[in-house]
Design a protein around this motif. Structure first.
Motif: not given
Length: 504
Positions: A297-300, A362-363, A356-358, A268-272
């Motif tokens: 969320v981004v960190r994990v 993440v990537v 978009k920022g999240l 699952p993506g960070p925004y979701l």
């Protein structure tokens, strides 16, 4: 021991917690391991529970058997499901209550990507599923037993391994070029992480209805949208998120033992996840706002991505279908069910910029050619009328600006609009084009698939085109969109179309 007319099978003290501040999470933790008609005693000193607990029981299908007033608190006796007075009772036991904040292991992001294992490249016109595959009935039983604490991890893993073998064999028989494990170990495509991350718990969607403004109205809306609310589980955050165990690395490691073909794994993506996990009166005990939650969320997810790539996944796909809820939610009278639809949202422009920022965070610094992003318009029902409608125009700034090499898109259904809009996508992106509709039991002909694929080839060039269904065949474990037979036949039609287009 209290003076209820029946003896409880388990008991815990909720203190002064109310239903909006953690008590329901504790109830779920204690009631899940019980069998049908077994009884849970809930001790509470919070007056509002007397009104909220009966409503929760009614919404979740449990039964409030009795309640008694004590000197400084009240005792409630709740049956798991409808109460059967003839059932045998065991001695009452005290179960350890879940603390509302737990210590977590620090998440460590490697300074650089570890030396990758052998990850076969994904060829042009590669055929692949989006992620999920229908689960056998025996796996569903095991999955529920595990979610309710009645089956240990070792026993469940052995059962799930067998199901993965069947899913992989079916994809190989069909001629798929890229293999997934079918998400066989997951209760659904996104919330499964709630059972793995530190300080997060999976609860049925019905448990969260008391948090919305009008629970009965919302329950009716879910029924109208054909949402199995009692079967879909939702992650509830009650403390700082951590990743002390992997989310999907074990899935890739096992699947690599079964095939030499490229492997795709979805997360699952960070925004979701942020939209899903941010629930007022639950997550605000651990986080001041959802932006604070989003950072963890981004960190994990970043840590998990590093290790998935190092384990040999050819493609790691981030699922962000809730982006279409942001863009098109008003098309179904303002309500669309998706994992995340309960969560807080702002204006469309603000939400898309936030998403978009999240994704960019993440990537950042990871190899774009081994990353994918999936977007669709909802996949919980075969009824097309309850899903979202709208072309990709509002989402182009996200799709074009996030450094992810492959876009896996819903394109077969007319609800997705015209492919030509995607001309604005940068030339360095591959497009996974939905060429079969998983919602329909009819198997598309090879010629139909070829025609849709050829349209994409004419727009983007053969080297940029991959072939996939519009979405997974079983997004939610208990509510598959297709049977395993239909899924295999649709993949086989795609594989034959790809073979002919390549001239093999």
């Amino acid at each position: 021991m209290t003076d209820h007319p029946h003896q409880p099978d388990a008991s815990f003290d909720g203190g002064t917690l109310d239903c909006g501040n953690g008590l329901l999470l504790l109830i779920r933790r204690h009631i899940d391991p019980l069998g049908p008609s077994q009884l849970l005693e809930i001790l509470s000193a919070e007056p509002t529970v007397a009104e909220d607990l009966p409503a929760w029981c009614r919404l979740t299908g449990n039964e409030l058997v009795s309640q008694i007033e004590l000197s400084d608190r009240r005792s409630y006796l709740v049956s798991k499901g409808p109460f059967d007075a003839g059932s045998l009772r065991t001695a009452a036991t005290e179960r350890e209550s879940m603390p509302l904040t737990q210590a977590i292991l620090e998440v460590k992001i490697p300074a650089s990507l570890p030396r990758p294992a052998d990850a076969p490249p994904v060829p042009a016109l590669a055929v692949m599923g989006v992620g999920s595959w229908p689960r056998p009935s025996w796996l569903l039983r095991a999955l529920h037993q595990r979610l309710e604490g009645r089956l240990d991890d070792t026993e469940f893993a052995a059962t799930a391994d067998d199901a993965v073998r069947l899913a992989v064999q079916a994809q190989i028989r069909a001629g798929a070029d890229v293999i997934t494990d079918g998400e066989q170990r997951r209760d659904n495509y996104s919330s499964f992480v709630g059972g793995l991350l530190d300080n997060c718990q999976l609860v049925p969607l019905t448990d969260l209805l008391p948090y919305v403004d009008d629970p009965d109205e919302f329950a009716a809306e879910l029924a109208e949208l054909d949402v199995p609310a009692s079967e879909v589980r939702h992650p509830a955050v009650f403390g700082p998120l951590g990743r002390s165990r992997p989310l999907a690395v074990h899935e890739v490691e096992f699947t690599r033992q079964l095939t030499d073909k490229p492997i795709k794994v979805s997360l699952p993506g960070p925004y979701l996840l942020t939209r899903t996990m941010w629930m007022e009166c639950i997550s605000d005990r651990a986080y001041a706002n959802r932006e604070d939650l989003a950072r963890d969320v981004v960190r994990v997810l970043r840590e998990e991505l590093h290790f998935l790539l190092a384990t040999g996944a050819s493609l790691v796909q981030l699922d962000e279908p809730v982006l279409t809820e942001v863009a098109f939610g008003a098309s179904v009278n303002g309500r669309s069910f998706m994992c995340g639809a309960l969560g807080e949202r702002g204006s469309t422009d603000d939400e898309l910029a936030f998403a978009k920022g999240l994704l960019q965070d993440v990537v950042a610094g990871l190899p774009a050619e081994r990353l994918a992003l999936h977007v669709c318009r909802g996949n919980w029902s075969t009824d097309e009328s309850v899903a979202l409608t709208g072309d990709y125009r509002p989402l182009l700034p996200v799709l074009a600006d996030v450094p992810i090499g492959t876009l896996v898109l819903e394109m077969c259904t007319p609800r997705a609009g015209e492919q030509e809009i995607l001309r604005a996508i940068p030339d360095d992106r591959r497009i996974g084009v939905g060429v079969v509709n998983q919602k329909h039991a009819r198997i598309e002909t090879v010629e139909e698939v070829m025609a849709k694929a050829q349209g994409a080839i004419d727009l983007f060039g053969m080297e940029r085109v991959l072939l996939n269904p519009d979405c997974g065949f079983a997004t939610f474990a208990d509510n598959p969109i297709a049977t395993a037979e239909v899924a295999e036949r649709k993949l086989a039609a795609m594989a034959e179309a790809s073979r002919r287009l390549r001239g093999d």
